[in-house]
Design a protein around this motif. Sequence first.
Motif, PDB file in Angstrom:
ATOM      1  N   LEU A 178       0.842  -0.975  -0.012  1.00 26.87           N
ATOM      2  CA  LEU A 178       0.008  -0.020   0.010  1.00 26.87           C
ATOM      3  C   LEU A 178       0.765   1.174   0.119  1.00 26.87           C
ATOM      4  O   LEU A 178       0.458   2.336  -0.566  1.00 26.87           O
ATOM      5  CB  LEU A 178      -1.120  -0.039   1.228  1.00 26.87           C
ATOM      6  CG  LEU A 178      -1.964  -1.153   1.238  1.00 26.87           C
ATOM      7  CD1 LEU A 178      -2.917  -1.113   2.514  1.00 26.87           C
ATOM      8  CD2 LEU A 178      -2.953  -1.063   0.114  1.00 26.87           C
ATOM      9  N   ARG A 179       1.997   1.268   0.641  1.00 24.02           N
ATOM     10  CA  ARG A 179       2.790   2.450   0.605  1.00 24.02           C
ATOM     11  C   ARG A 179       3.437   2.614  -0.824  1.00 24.02           C
ATOM     12  O   ARG A 179       3.727   3.868  -1.034  1.00 24.02           O
ATOM     13  CB  ARG A 179       4.231   2.172   1.497  1.00 24.02           C
ATOM     14  CG  ARG A 179       3.806   2.120   2.893  1.00 24.02           C
ATOM     15  CD  ARG A 179       4.963   2.204   3.890  1.00 24.02           C
ATOM     16  NE  ARG A 179       5.974   3.233   3.717  1.00 24.02           N
ATOM     17  CZ  ARG A 179       7.084   3.104   4.180  1.00 24.02           C
ATOM     18  NH1 ARG A 179       7.444   1.999   4.997  1.00 24.02           N
ATOM     19  NH2 ARG A 179       7.991   4.091   4.031  1.00 24.02           N
ATOM     20  N   ALA A 180       3.586   1.760  -1.452  1.00 24.77           N
ATOM     21  CA  ALA A 180       4.118   1.778  -3.039  1.00 24.77           C
ATOM     22  C   ALA A 180       2.985   2.254  -3.804  1.00 24.77           C
ATOM     23  O   ALA A 180       3.543   2.481  -5.158  1.00 24.77           O
ATOM     24  CB  ALA A 180       4.688   0.546  -3.241  1.00 24.77           C
ATOM     25  N   SER A 181       1.924   2.199  -3.444  1.00 21.10           N
ATOM     26  CA  SER A 181       0.754   2.820  -4.526  1.00 21.10           C
ATOM     27  C   SER A 181      -0.253   3.570  -4.067  1.00 21.10           C
ATOM     28  O   SER A 181      -0.624   3.360  -2.581  1.00 21.10           O
ATOM     29  CB  SER A 181       0.067   1.189  -5.057  1.00 21.10           C
ATOM     30  OG  SER A 181      -0.906   1.756  -5.833  1.00 21.10           O
ATOM     31  N   THR A 182      -0.705   4.430  -4.565  1.00 20.83           N
ATOM     32  CA  THR A 182      -1.862   5.276  -4.133  1.00 20.83           C
ATOM     33  C   THR A 182      -3.026   4.795  -4.960  1.00 20.83           C
ATOM     34  O   THR A 182      -4.315   5.328  -4.667  1.00 20.83           O
ATOM     35  CB  THR A 182      -1.854   6.957  -4.263  1.00 20.83           C
ATOM     36  OG1 THR A 182      -1.545   6.980  -6.048  1.00 20.83           O
ATOM     37  CG2 THR A 182      -0.496   7.298  -3.645  1.00 20.83           C
ATOM     38  N   ALA A 183      -2.993   3.885  -5.778  1.00 25.52           N
ATOM     39  CA  ALA A 183      -4.309   3.518  -6.496  1.00 25.52           C
ATOM     40  C   ALA A 183      -5.043   2.298  -5.846  1.00 25.52           C
ATOM     41  O   ALA A 183      -5.209   1.180  -6.271  1.00 25.52           O
ATOM     42  CB  ALA A 183      -3.924   3.056  -7.935  1.00 25.52           C
ATOM     43  N   TRP A 184      -5.569   2.638  -4.672  1.00 19.12           N
ATOM     44  CA  TRP A 184      -6.448   1.528  -3.925  1.00 19.12           C
ATOM     45  C   TRP A 184      -7.347   2.180  -3.097  1.00 19.12           C
ATOM     46  O   TRP A 184      -7.105   3.607  -2.815  1.00 19.12           O
ATOM     47  CB  TRP A 184      -5.520   0.621  -2.990  1.00 19.12           C
ATOM     48  CG  TRP A 184      -4.630   1.587  -1.807  1.00 19.12           C
ATOM     49  CD1 TRP A 184      -3.238   1.834  -2.061  1.00 19.12           C
ATOM     50  CD2 TRP A 184      -4.939   1.854  -0.698  1.00 19.12           C
ATOM     51  NE1 TRP A 184      -2.758   2.577  -1.017  1.00 19.12           N
ATOM     52  CE2 TRP A 184      -3.667   2.368  -0.017  1.00 19.12           C
ATOM     53  CE3 TRP A 184      -6.021   1.787   0.076  1.00 19.12           C
ATOM     54  CZ2 TRP A 184      -3.607   3.028   1.358  1.00 19.12           C
ATOM     55  CZ3 TRP A 184      -5.994   2.173   1.361  1.00 19.12           C
ATOM     56  CH2 TRP A 184      -4.855   2.876   1.751  1.00 19.12           C
ATOM     57  N   SER A 185      -8.403   1.581  -2.757  1.00 16.36           N
ATOM     58  CA  SER A 185      -9.557   2.256  -1.977  1.00 16.36           C
ATOM     59  C   SER A 185      -9.603   1.289  -0.668  1.00 16.36           C
ATOM     60  O   SER A 185      -9.416  -0.045  -0.928  1.00 16.36           O
ATOM     61  CB  SER A 185     -10.808   2.328  -2.687  1.00 16.36           C
ATOM     62  OG  SER A 185     -11.258   1.100  -2.991  1.00 16.36           O
ATOM     63  N   PRO A 186     -10.014   1.881   0.435  1.00 16.11           N
ATOM     64  CA  PRO A 186     -10.144   1.089   1.569  1.00 16.11           C
ATOM     65  C   PRO A 186     -11.254   0.041   1.390  1.00 16.11           C
ATOM     66  O   PRO A 186     -11.161  -1.232   1.903  1.00 16.11           O
ATOM     67  CB  PRO A 186     -10.850   1.968   2.597  1.00 16.11           C
ATOM     68  CG  PRO A 186     -10.147   3.474   2.273  1.00 16.11           C
ATOM     69  CD  PRO A 186     -10.145   3.378   0.738  1.00 16.11           C
ATOM     70  N   THR A 187     -12.268   0.244   0.641  1.00 12.11           N
ATOM     71  CA  THR A 187     -13.243  -0.755   0.272  1.00 12.11           C
ATOM     72  C   THR A 187     -12.806  -1.816  -0.320  1.00 12.11           C
ATOM     73  O   THR A 187     -12.972  -2.950  -0.147  1.00 12.11           O
ATOM     74  CB  THR A 187     -14.691  -0.082  -0.689  1.00 12.11           C
ATOM     75  OG1 THR A 187     -15.160   1.072   0.474  1.00 12.11           O
ATOM     76  CG2 THR A 187     -15.534  -0.926  -0.787  1.00 12.11           C
ATOM     77  N   GLY A 188     -12.043  -1.473  -1.327  1.00 13.16           N
ATOM     78  CA  GLY A 188     -11.608  -2.748  -2.481  1.00 13.16           C
ATOM     79  C   GLY A 188     -10.628  -3.449  -1.760  1.00 13.16           C
ATOM     80  O   GLY A 188     -10.634  -4.703  -1.836  1.00 13.16           O
TER      81      GLY A 188
END
Length: 248
Positions: free
Chosen positions: A58-68
Amino acid sequence: MPQTFEENDDGSKNVSEHRGSAGGSALFPRTGTVLPWVLTGPGAAAVRARSEALRTHLRASTAWSPTGVGQALLAGAGAGADTHRTVVLAGDRAQTLDALAALSAGADHPAVFTGTRADASPAGPVFVFPGQGSQWTGMARELLDAAPVFARKLHDCADAFAPYLGHSLLDSVTGAAGGPELLGADVVQPALFAVMVALTDLWSAAGVTPGAVLGHSLGELAAAHVAGALSLDDSARVVARWSQAQAT
């Protein structure tokens, strides 16, 4: 740490340790959106390792959502020998990464809750009860004659439905001459409910008892009865009224 004591059917006890507080906190105000992320593993070390792997990703990417992320974690939770479980309350990015860092290090954190599964043994099969559409004429005729347990439950259902139906439930499930056809919802659904719960009694008598039950549409009511949430009389009243409303 707070502990939860759970007693099993055999008298043995399980102890779960919990970190954090379930109430609101400065970290996650009640006005914010907080989602539970579930991480599991065969031991505490495995959960910490998975937490660190997730944090690194998660630190390496910003393309995520808490729901996903939460949905993906939940889909793989509790598999196999995963007896250790942790819930991370995921808020914004910085707060969530901080909680994962604490979990990875084995440190306390107000958004991290850990525990162990109370019973690691298989719960048993899952019974899934369908909705309308699985019926056929005479579907209970042979079992009614050959299986006393099935017949007893079916007669109990007929008695429970009698005050609410204008036809014979037994005639509808056996396809008796002069009986109602399995066409309208007010005939089909009581018949299906009775057959489903009678089959459950038959399976249980053979030693096959459900560890969990699920249902779709009408099947939800059968599942509720099998689970003990609805008595047979209450189930009959709800099924009859519901099916009659659909038939009008």
